[in-house]
Design an enzyme around this catalytic site. Sequence first.
Site, PDB file in Angstrom:
ATOM      1  CD  GLU A  90      73.317  41.715  48.015  1.00 55.11           C
ATOM      2  OE1 GLU A  90      74.111  41.640  48.769  1.00 55.11           O
ATOM      3  OE2 GLU A  90      73.206  41.703  46.939  1.00 55.11           O
ATOM      4  CB  CYS A 105      66.349  48.891  44.676  1.00 50.11           C
ATOM      5  SG  CYS A 105      66.500  47.874  43.349  1.00 50.11           S
ATOM      6  CB  CYS A 112      66.631  35.837  38.340  1.00 49.58           C
ATOM      7  SG  CYS A 112      65.700  36.498  37.158  1.00 49.58           S
ATOM      8  CB  CYS A 116      70.190  39.005  31.857  1.00 51.62           C
ATOM      9  SG  CYS A 116      68.437  38.977  31.777  1.00 51.62           S
ATOM     10  CB  CYS A 119      71.806  40.068  35.511  1.00 53.72           C
ATOM     11  SG  CYS A 119      71.067  40.160  37.040  1.00 53.72           S
ATOM     12  CB  CYS A 331      71.444  48.234  37.902  1.00 50.03           C
ATOM     13  SG  CYS A 331      70.771  49.795  38.184  1.00 50.03           S
TER      14      CYS A 331
HETATM   15  N1  SAH Z   1      64.402  41.265  36.593  1.00 48.59           N
HETATM   16  C1  SAH Z   1      63.949  42.457  36.281  1.00 48.59           C
HETATM   17  C2  SAH Z   1      64.081  43.457  37.399  1.00 48.59           C
HETATM   18  C3  SAH Z   1      65.617  43.505  38.128  1.00 48.59           C
HETATM   19  S1  SAH Z   1      66.964  44.003  37.271  1.00 48.59           S
HETATM   20  C4  SAH Z   1      64.358  43.029  34.939  1.00 48.59           C
HETATM   21  O1  SAH Z   1      65.307  42.500  34.405  1.00 48.59           O
HETATM   22  O2  SAH Z   1      64.029  44.080  34.420  1.00 48.59           O
HETATM   23  C5  SAH Z   1      66.792  45.750  37.301  1.00 48.59           C
HETATM   24  C6  SAH Z   1      67.656  46.444  36.140  1.00 48.59           C
HETATM   25  O3  SAH Z   1      68.940  46.453  36.249  1.00 48.59           O
HETATM   26  C7  SAH Z   1      67.319  45.734  34.801  1.00 48.59           C
HETATM   27  O4  SAH Z   1      67.186  46.828  33.904  1.00 48.59           O
HETATM   28  C8  SAH Z   1      68.579  44.947  34.631  1.00 48.59           C
HETATM   29  O5  SAH Z   1      68.529  44.584  33.224  1.00 48.59           O
HETATM   30  C9  SAH Z   1      69.620  45.842  35.122  1.00 48.59           C
HETATM   31  N2  SAH Z   1      70.821  45.295  35.296  1.00 48.59           N
HETATM   32  C10 SAH Z   1      71.313  44.116  35.463  1.00 48.59           C
HETATM   33  N3  SAH Z   1      72.467  43.802  35.508  1.00 48.59           N
HETATM   34  C11 SAH Z   1      73.178  44.829  35.154  1.00 48.59           C
HETATM   35  C12 SAH Z   1      74.330  45.489  35.233  1.00 48.59           C
HETATM   36  N4  SAH Z   1      75.272  44.460  35.226  1.00 48.59           N
HETATM   37  N5  SAH Z   1      74.690  46.566  34.607  1.00 48.59           N
HETATM   38  C13 SAH Z   1      73.595  47.637  34.728  1.00 48.59           C
HETATM   39  N6  SAH Z   1      72.207  47.431  34.795  1.00 48.59           N
HETATM   40  C14 SAH Z   1      72.032  45.912  35.098  1.00 48.59           C
HETATM   41 FE1  SF4 Z   2      66.854  38.267  36.198  1.00 51.49          FE
HETATM   42 FE2  SF4 Z   2      69.022  39.796  36.369  1.00 51.49          FE
HETATM   43 FE3  SF4 Z   2      67.918  39.374  34.006  1.00 51.49          FE
HETATM   44 FE4  SF4 Z   2      66.455  40.770  35.697  1.00 51.49          FE
HETATM   45  S1  SF4 Z   2      68.474  41.117  34.665  1.00 51.49           S
HETATM   46  S2  SF4 Z   2      65.577  39.265  34.539  1.00 51.49           S
HETATM   47  S3  SF4 Z   2      67.365  39.941  37.616  1.00 51.49           S
HETATM   48  S4  SF4 Z   2      68.946  37.912  35.344  1.00 51.49           S
END
Ligand code: SAH
Ligand code: SF4
Length: 339
Positions: A90, A105, A112, A116, A119, A331
Amino acid sequence: MEVLSGLRLYEFEKIMEDMGATKFRARQIHNWIYSKSVSSIDEMTDLAKSFREELKTRFKVTDTVVKRKQASSDGTLKYLIEFPDGECVETVLMRFDNRANLTACVSSQVGCAVNCSFCATGKQGFRRNLTYREIIEQVLTIQRDTGLKVTNIVFMGQGEPLLNLDNVLKALCIFNEDFQIGARRITISTSGIIPKINELSEKELQSTLAISLHAPNHKLRAELMPIENRYPIDKLKEALVNYINKTGRRITIEYILIHNFNDTTECAKELAYYLKDLKCNINLIPYNSVSDTKYTKSSNNDIMKFKYILEHSGKKVTVRLERGADIDAACGQLKGNTQ
Ligand code: SAH
Ligand code: SF4
């Protein structure tokens, strides 16, 4: 059939040479791909029809398909793009009414591995890296569809860009030279892959590095991000200090605010202490809901209190505007599936 999108000027020149055409044709095609972002060779109207027909026997503009396009009530667009092997990612286009700014974006991986807990992408697991051509294809898709030129890029879609650094750096170079998007308008966001941050310290990158910190200490961060056990927050700090010293650049600290988890006054003070001698701006991200998680968004009052404490410590703090939540484009909500 070869694909034209993603080729460099010298590659177009080579093709023209092979076809017995002038170098100038290479410039024209380059312009059609990156500035005008056409979808077909037929649209390259300053090339003779016979020459276009010849080109069409060997080339097409792209081999990707837009499987789905969604539009949010706030103007955000989300595309689901399919590659020839059937994998999808996406890509999101954000427009801000008050700015002449179109931010793409982009995703760097299918899925991934960092996983986390907050996410949606992480919950899918890791499928594969994107090639640099697949990364830039996302921006071309937006430009082809909207007829507009993207002005800013954030590597904040699916995937961990620093675990696919070679392709990300190559894409960065093309964004710069072929799309004419200045490096300062590009941000790379990472969960904190220390060896790769060290590697970046040695490069003269003009782009902004954004660090997904999300917690002020080891215990809380480990609950959110398993990678904390591999690259802990105190070691991360050393890598960031080194990065800032070597590059002279200010970094961005991203911090998701989760209700009653990491949004307390104590957390804000601990974060301010952790960041006190780091040259950084802070971007607070109100948590966006993702299914299968126990987390909820912080209240506006808690967000403002948190922001105030950090500002008081002398930092510039912004609260990220939520974009496209009604189409799961905010995000952390990108899944890249077709269901
Ligand atoms: N993998 C990289 C880039 C993609 S995520 C990273 O983690 O930095 C882009 C941003 O969105 C990151 O700061 C991530 O932590 C945030 N993000 C992920 N899940 C989220 C959520 N449920 N609510 C708000 N931000 C989120
Ligand atoms: Fe991967 Fe999502 Fe963590 Fe970014 S926030 S490192 S995309 S699992």
